[in-house]
Design an enzyme around this catalytic site. Structure first.
Site, PDB file in Angstrom:
ATOM      1  N   ILE A  11      41.221  46.011  40.301  1.00 58.94           N
ATOM      2  CA  ILE A  11      42.424  46.595  41.459  1.00 58.94           C
ATOM      3  C   ILE A  11      42.474  45.136  41.778  1.00 58.94           C
ATOM      4  O   ILE A  11      44.364  45.579  41.124  1.00 58.94           O
ATOM      5  CB  ILE A  11      41.897  47.554  42.425  1.00 58.94           C
ATOM      6  CG1 ILE A  11      41.066  48.610  42.613  1.00 58.94           C
ATOM      7  CG2 ILE A  11      43.181  47.566  43.678  1.00 58.94           C
ATOM      8  CD1 ILE A  11      40.415  49.382  43.618  1.00 58.94           C
ATOM      9  N   ASP A  32      35.406  34.764  43.437  1.00 61.40           N
ATOM     10  CA  ASP A  32      34.599  33.655  43.302  1.00 61.40           C
ATOM     11  C   ASP A  32      34.219  33.522  41.724  1.00 61.40           C
ATOM     12  O   ASP A  32      34.640  34.543  40.590  1.00 61.40           O
ATOM     13  CB  ASP A  32      32.887  35.075  43.542  1.00 61.40           C
ATOM     14  CG  ASP A  32      32.220  33.756  43.171  1.00 61.40           C
ATOM     15  OD1 ASP A  32      32.398  32.634  42.218  1.00 61.40           O
ATOM     16  OD2 ASP A  32      30.910  34.493  43.283  1.00 61.40           O
ATOM     17  N   ARG A  53      37.173  32.267  46.430  1.00 57.35           N
ATOM     18  CA  ARG A  53      36.957  32.439  48.092  1.00 57.35           C
ATOM     19  C   ARG A  53      35.969  31.570  49.208  1.00 57.35           C
ATOM     20  O   ARG A  53      36.870  32.517  49.955  1.00 57.35           O
ATOM     21  CB  ARG A  53      35.760  33.715  47.334  1.00 57.35           C
ATOM     22  CG  ARG A  53      35.813  35.013  49.159  1.00 57.35           C
ATOM     23  CD  ARG A  53      34.837  35.865  48.334  1.00 57.35           C
ATOM     24  NE  ARG A  53      33.224  35.240  48.267  1.00 57.35           N
ATOM     25  CZ  ARG A  53      32.081  35.817  47.305  1.00 57.35           C
ATOM     26  NH1 ARG A  53      32.886  36.682  46.673  1.00 57.35           N
ATOM     27  NH2 ARG A  53      31.365  34.634  47.592  1.00 57.35           N
ATOM     28  N   ALA A  75      35.896  42.904  48.143  1.00 55.32           N
ATOM     29  CA  ALA A  75      34.384  43.359  48.488  1.00 55.32           C
ATOM     30  C   ALA A  75      33.607  42.941  47.483  1.00 55.32           C
ATOM     31  O   ALA A  75      34.272  43.225  46.498  1.00 55.32           O
ATOM     32  CB  ALA A  75      35.526  44.906  48.760  1.00 55.32           C
ATOM     33  N   SER A 114      37.454  52.371  52.230  1.00 52.18           N
ATOM     34  CA  SER A 114      36.576  53.036  51.631  1.00 52.18           C
ATOM     35  C   SER A 114      36.480  54.390  51.319  1.00 52.18           C
ATOM     36  O   SER A 114      36.784  54.878  53.011  1.00 52.18           O
ATOM     37  CB  SER A 114      35.351  52.814  50.700  1.00 52.18           C
ATOM     38  OG  SER A 114      34.523  53.866  49.740  1.00 52.18           O
ATOM     39  N   TYR A 141      27.004  49.920  51.957  1.00 54.40           N
ATOM     40  CA  TYR A 141      28.585  49.426  51.310  1.00 54.40           C
ATOM     41  C   TYR A 141      29.372  50.298  53.032  1.00 54.40           C
ATOM     42  O   TYR A 141      30.714  49.830  52.808  1.00 54.40           O
ATOM     43  CB  TYR A 141      28.768  49.902  50.118  1.00 54.40           C
ATOM     44  CG  TYR A 141      30.131  50.195  50.153  1.00 54.40           C
ATOM     45  CD1 TYR A 141      30.991  49.306  50.042  1.00 54.40           C
ATOM     46  CD2 TYR A 141      30.525  50.921  49.314  1.00 54.40           C
ATOM     47  CE1 TYR A 141      31.767  49.042  49.426  1.00 54.40           C
ATOM     48  CE2 TYR A 141      31.822  51.142  48.847  1.00 54.40           C
ATOM     49  CZ  TYR A 141      32.820  49.993  48.950  1.00 54.40           C
ATOM     50  OH  TYR A 141      34.494  50.266  48.439  1.00 54.40           O
ATOM     51  N   LYS A 145      32.284  49.064  55.244  1.00 57.53           N
ATOM     52  CA  LYS A 145      33.662  49.193  55.389  1.00 57.53           C
ATOM     53  C   LYS A 145      34.427  50.057  56.731  1.00 57.53           C
ATOM     54  O   LYS A 145      34.978  49.852  57.122  1.00 57.53           O
ATOM     55  CB  LYS A 145      34.275  50.160  54.069  1.00 57.53           C
ATOM     56  CG  LYS A 145      34.144  49.492  52.598  1.00 57.53           C
ATOM     57  CD  LYS A 145      35.517  48.613  53.352  1.00 57.53           C
ATOM     58  CE  LYS A 145      35.259  47.977  51.353  1.00 57.53           C
ATOM     59  NZ  LYS A 145      36.529  47.234  51.742  1.00 57.53           N
ATOM     60  N   ASN A 169      37.616  57.187  44.977  1.00 60.27           N
ATOM     61  CA  ASN A 169      37.292  57.338  43.466  1.00 60.27           C
ATOM     62  C   ASN A 169      38.246  57.026  42.110  1.00 60.27           C
ATOM     63  O   ASN A 169      39.064  57.578  41.677  1.00 60.27           O
ATOM     64  CB  ASN A 169      36.638  58.584  42.594  1.00 60.27           C
ATOM     65  CG  ASN A 169      35.277  59.002  43.401  1.00 60.27           C
ATOM     66  OD1 ASN A 169      35.595  59.501  44.667  1.00 60.27           O
ATOM     67  ND2 ASN A 169      34.420  58.555  42.871  1.00 60.27           N
ATOM     68  N   LYS A 178      32.304  45.987  35.521  1.00 65.45           N
ATOM     69  CA  LYS A 178      32.149  46.703  36.405  1.00 65.45           C
ATOM     70  C   LYS A 178      30.648  47.634  36.535  1.00 65.45           C
ATOM     71  O   LYS A 178      29.797  48.495  36.900  1.00 65.45           O
ATOM     72  CB  LYS A 178      32.615  47.991  37.030  1.00 65.45           C
ATOM     73  CG  LYS A 178      33.941  47.286  37.472  1.00 65.45           C
ATOM     74  CD  LYS A 178      35.108  48.263  38.296  1.00 65.45           C
ATOM     75  CE  LYS A 178      34.121  48.672  39.623  1.00 65.45           C
ATOM     76  NZ  LYS A 178      33.866  48.156  41.065  1.00 65.45           N
ATOM     77  N   ARG A 215      34.574  65.307  42.912  1.00 64.05           N
ATOM     78  CA  ARG A 215      35.741  64.252  44.005  1.00 64.05           C
ATOM     79  C   ARG A 215      37.827  64.489  43.752  1.00 64.05           C
ATOM     80  O   ARG A 215      38.245  64.544  42.922  1.00 64.05           O
ATOM     81  CB  ARG A 215      35.003  62.944  42.640  1.00 64.05           C
ATOM     82  CG  ARG A 215      33.602  62.430  43.197  1.00 64.05           C
ATOM     83  CD  ARG A 215      33.249  62.676  44.469  1.00 64.05           C
ATOM     84  NE  ARG A 215      31.983  62.058  44.380  1.00 64.05           N
ATOM     85  CZ  ARG A 215      30.914  61.459  44.166  1.00 64.05           C
ATOM     86  NH1 ARG A 215      31.601  60.265  44.003  1.00 64.05           N
ATOM     87  NH2 ARG A 215      29.454  61.021  44.189  1.00 64.05           N
TER      88      ARG A 215
END
Length: 321
Positions: A11, A32, A53, A75, A114, A141, A145, A169, A178, A215
């Site tokens: 993103i 990173d 970071r 994140a 999220s 996770y 958040k 999603n 990913k 979803r």
């Protein structure tokens, strides 16, 4: 200058591309950068400076006067990771420190939350801030958040403008790196290309047929448009849902991927992996009324439109946003 954390990620890199296209060239990219598998996401982007970071807060002390806005997209997003310490460090404590910096230096902030915070959706999918402390995420996770959302709402000192966005999603260009956590569309494209068929998780819930788990899929271009709306809007601080507002089945998603690839659908069903089976969301759908109520009126891509654009213009030519 505009800071984007998670700049080399899915993103973040797409956000930088869109900022560049709108004439913003003084971008401070935070990530990173040792993770070289994400390097291609930043090729061709106009960036003023890359900041590691772990060096961000030292950098801010020296340069805060020139910072106009911060998008905190970075994140740890792996829903199969169960080491709480990792999430505490990267998702909670880092975000707290960035929030405090935004208060100290009076910098507006948009950060990524999220839909994982909603857990099984026992309380629905309404971005009512009064309900946030009652939510029950399904994994560390989601916990991380939600923990930060709760903390942010409790703070007496807040940035003069801030927004948390509950991403649902997300799919679209720049997610090549990913692996397991990439969108189902990305995995479908690769499976169909290799085998001419697609494997989907079998339903282990009596109320859902195989492939009809639902979803709220949101195209990354729509998500970026909302982020930029808040950069220009700078009022109505708070926590907002960011989905399409329309739940669709995984079967719909895969059939549209086949269609965009000009192939006949052939779907097989396999058992959901044990490590995520009891943490699996069978339905998510963002209530988008809160965002619409403050004046955001742009339409979102339908699933059909988003999949076609993603497959034909990015996946097939292996092109980046």
């Amino acid at each position: 200058m505009i800071i984007v954390t998670g700049a080399a990620g899915f993103i973040g890199s797409g956000l930088i591309s869109t900022l560049n296209a709108q004439g913003f060239k003084s971008i401070i990219a935070v990530d990173d950068f040792g993770q070289i598998q994400k390097a291609e996401n930043l090729e061709g982007k106009i960036i003023q400076e890359k900041v590691e970071r772990d060096d961000l807060f030292t950098w801010l002390e020296q340069n805060y006067k020139d910072v106009e806005f911060i998008f905190h997209i970075g994140a740890r997003t792996d829903t199969t990771e169960f080491d709480k310490a990792i999430f505490d460090k990267l998702n909670v404590n880092f975000s707290k420190d960035l929030w405090k910096s935004c208060v100290k230096y009076q910098i507006p902030l948009v950060y990524a939350s999220s839909a994982a915070t909603y857990g099984l959706g026992e309380l629905g999918y309404d971005d009512n801030e009064a309900l946030i402390p009652q939510l029950k995420p399904l994994n560390p996770y989601g916990d991380s958040k939600n923990d930060f959302d709760i903390w942010a709402l409790e703070q007496k000192e807040k940035p003069f403008f801030w927004v948390g966005l509950k991403f649902f999603n997300v799919y679209g260009p720049n997610e090549f790196h990913k692996a397991r956590m990439a969108s189902v569309i990305y995995h479908a494209f690769n499976q169909i290309k290799a085998t001419s068929k697609m494997k989907l998780f079998r339903s282990h819930h009596p109320e859902f047929k195989d492939g009809e788990q639902m979803r709220d899929f949101i195209y990354v271009k729509d998500l970026i448009d909302v982020c930029l709306y808040f950069m220009h809007h700078r009022q109505d601080s708070g926590i907002y849902n960011l989905g399409s507002g329309q739940a669709r089945t995984f079967k719909d998603l895969v059939i549209n991927t086949f269609k965009a690839m000009d192939k006949t659908p052939e779907i097989e069903f396999i058992d959901t992996p044990i490590d995520i089976r009891d943490k699996y969301q069978y339905f998510t759908e963002a209530n988008m009324a809160k965002l619409r109520a403050i004046g955001y009126d742009r339409p979102f891509h339908t699933l059909e439109q988003g999949v076609e654009d993603y497959v034909k213009n990015y996946l097939i030519p292996h092109r980046y946003l």
